[in-house]
Design a protein around this motif. Structure first.
Motif, PDB file in Angstrom:
ATOM      1  N   SER A  23       0.817  -1.112  -0.053  1.00  0.00           N
ATOM      2  CA  SER A  23       0.056  -0.012  -0.140  1.00  0.00           C
ATOM      3  C   SER A  23       0.791   0.999   0.059  1.00  0.00           C
ATOM      4  O   SER A  23       0.271   2.354  -0.373  1.00  0.00           O
ATOM      5  CB  SER A  23      -0.941  -0.067   1.160  1.00  0.00           C
ATOM      6  OG  SER A  23      -0.304   0.340   2.423  1.00  0.00           O
ATOM      7  N   ASN A  43       2.154  -0.706  11.030  1.00  0.00           N
ATOM      8  CA  ASN A  43       1.479  -1.690  10.128  1.00  0.00           C
ATOM      9  C   ASN A  43       2.489  -2.904   9.679  1.00  0.00           C
ATOM     10  O   ASN A  43       3.577  -2.470   9.410  1.00  0.00           O
ATOM     11  CB  ASN A  43       0.648  -1.349   9.247  1.00  0.00           C
ATOM     12  CG  ASN A  43       1.149  -0.129   8.292  1.00  0.00           C
ATOM     13  OD1 ASN A  43       2.112   0.579   8.897  1.00  0.00           O
ATOM     14  ND2 ASN A  43       0.612   0.142   7.153  1.00  0.00           N
ATOM     15  N   CYS A  54      -2.482  -4.148  11.029  1.00  0.00           N
ATOM     16  CA  CYS A  54      -2.532  -2.737  11.238  1.00  0.00           C
ATOM     17  C   CYS A  54      -1.530  -2.355  12.331  1.00  0.00           C
ATOM     18  O   CYS A  54      -1.454  -3.069  13.260  1.00  0.00           O
ATOM     19  CB  CYS A  54      -3.785  -2.158  11.826  1.00  0.00           C
ATOM     20  SG  CYS A  54      -5.361  -2.163  10.194  1.00  0.00           S
ATOM     21  N   CYS A  84      -6.859  10.062   9.156  1.00  0.00           N
ATOM     22  CA  CYS A  84      -6.599   8.450   9.533  1.00  0.00           C
ATOM     23  C   CYS A  84      -7.317   7.997  10.729  1.00  0.00           C
ATOM     24  O   CYS A  84      -6.601   7.901  11.722  1.00  0.00           O
ATOM     25  CB  CYS A  84      -5.095   8.062   9.142  1.00  0.00           C
ATOM     26  SG  CYS A  84      -4.967   6.322   9.221  1.00  0.00           S
ATOM     27  N   PRO A  86      -8.861   4.582  12.934  1.00  0.00           N
ATOM     28  CA  PRO A  86      -8.690   3.314  12.977  1.00  0.00           C
ATOM     29  C   PRO A  86      -9.821   2.554  12.164  1.00  0.00           C
ATOM     30  O   PRO A  86     -11.067   2.980  12.114  1.00  0.00           O
ATOM     31  CB  PRO A  86      -8.638   2.817  14.430  1.00  0.00           C
ATOM     32  CG  PRO A  86      -8.985   3.888  15.355  1.00  0.00           C
ATOM     33  CD  PRO A  86      -9.030   5.200  14.364  1.00  0.00           C
ATOM     34  N   CYS A  87      -9.508   1.250  11.500  1.00  0.00           N
ATOM     35  CA  CYS A  87     -10.440   0.698  10.701  1.00  0.00           C
ATOM     36  C   CYS A  87     -11.683   0.087  11.535  1.00  0.00           C
ATOM     37  O   CYS A  87     -11.254   0.048  12.902  1.00  0.00           O
ATOM     38  CB  CYS A  87      -9.954  -0.362   9.800  1.00  0.00           C
ATOM     39  SG  CYS A  87      -9.178  -1.826  10.866  1.00  0.00           S
ATOM     40  N   GLY A  88     -12.529  -0.616  11.246  1.00  0.00           N
ATOM     41  CA  GLY A  88     -13.621  -0.958  11.773  1.00  0.00           C
ATOM     42  C   GLY A  88     -12.973  -2.107  12.844  1.00  0.00           C
ATOM     43  O   GLY A  88     -13.401  -2.208  14.192  1.00  0.00           O
ATOM     44  N   CYS A  90      -9.818  -2.630  13.977  1.00  0.00           N
ATOM     45  CA  CYS A  90      -9.004  -2.159  15.133  1.00  0.00           C
ATOM     46  C   CYS A  90     -10.232  -1.479  16.132  1.00  0.00           C
ATOM     47  O   CYS A  90      -9.530  -1.284  17.308  1.00  0.00           O
ATOM     48  CB  CYS A  90      -8.096  -1.229  14.456  1.00  0.00           C
ATOM     49  SG  CYS A  90      -6.591  -2.354  13.761  1.00  0.00           S
ATOM     50  N   ARG A  91     -10.937  -0.895  15.790  1.00  0.00           N
ATOM     51  CA  ARG A  91     -11.856  -0.165  16.792  1.00  0.00           C
ATOM     52  C   ARG A  91     -12.429  -1.162  17.777  1.00  0.00           C
ATOM     53  O   ARG A  91     -12.249  -1.046  18.921  1.00  0.00           O
ATOM     54  CB  ARG A  91     -12.978   0.438  16.098  1.00  0.00           C
ATOM     55  CG  ARG A  91     -12.774   1.689  15.256  1.00  0.00           C
ATOM     56  CD  ARG A  91     -13.897   2.324  14.688  1.00  0.00           C
ATOM     57  NE  ARG A  91     -13.320   3.113  13.380  1.00  0.00           N
ATOM     58  CZ  ARG A  91     -13.915   4.229  12.963  1.00  0.00           C
ATOM     59  NH1 ARG A  91     -14.998   4.544  13.079  1.00  0.00           N
ATOM     60  NH2 ARG A  91     -13.302   5.101  11.977  1.00  0.00           N
TER      61      ARG A  91
END
Ligand code: THU
Length: 133
Positions: A23, A43, A54, A84, A86-88, A90-91
């Motif tokens: 990425s 990451n 992550c 940025c 946190p992604c779902g 990571c939440r």
């Protein structure tokens, strides 16, 4: 240097070690545990893309490996025009070790952009309290 500056600097420093060849989006995360200790992670991507991890997951792993279990605050550092957060997944990972009031500091290379609580990012969360003791 304030405690928050120190936390952000720890996240920025570990971000330099991110392994993100696919990425090219490097992320660093630093956790202050409730006893004041800092735990950082970046990451870690993988050629089998779904196996990537992550920064927040890496930081949580470092915290747990150090014997800590409760998060007091988190700083996340990434680049780019968009905030940025946190992604779902990571939440939910953060929820396991943090109360809804815990602040999550979203930062760019130049420092703090916005602070949100875990409860704002993940309202009505499922968590350890949902399960029988
Ligand atoms: N990523 C994180 O490490 N944390 C975030 O909060 C958002 C996304 C990583 C996952 C992947 O390695 C790269 O950023 C691009 O999605």
């Amino acid at each position: 240097m304030t405690g928050l500056d120190e936390l952000i600097e720890a996240a920025a420093r570990v971000r330099a070690n991110a392994y993100a060849p696919y990425s090219r989006f490097a992320v660093g995360a630093a956790i202050r545990a409730e006893d004041g200790t800092l735990h950082a992670g970046a990451n870690v991507e993988n050629a089998a893309y779904p196996q990537s991890q992550c920064a927040e997951a890496s930081a949580i792993g470092a915290m747990v490996a150090a014997g800590r279990r409760r998060i007091a605050e988190i700083a996340i550092v990434a680049d780019g025009p968009a905030l940025c957060a946190p992604c779902g997944g990571c939440r939910q990972r953060i929820r396991e070790f943090a109360a809804p009031e815990v602040p999550i500091h979203l930062c760019g290379p130049d420092g703090l952009r916005r602070t949100l609580t875990l409860g704002e990012l993940l309202p009505f969360a499922f968590g350890p309290d949902n399960l029988p003791p």
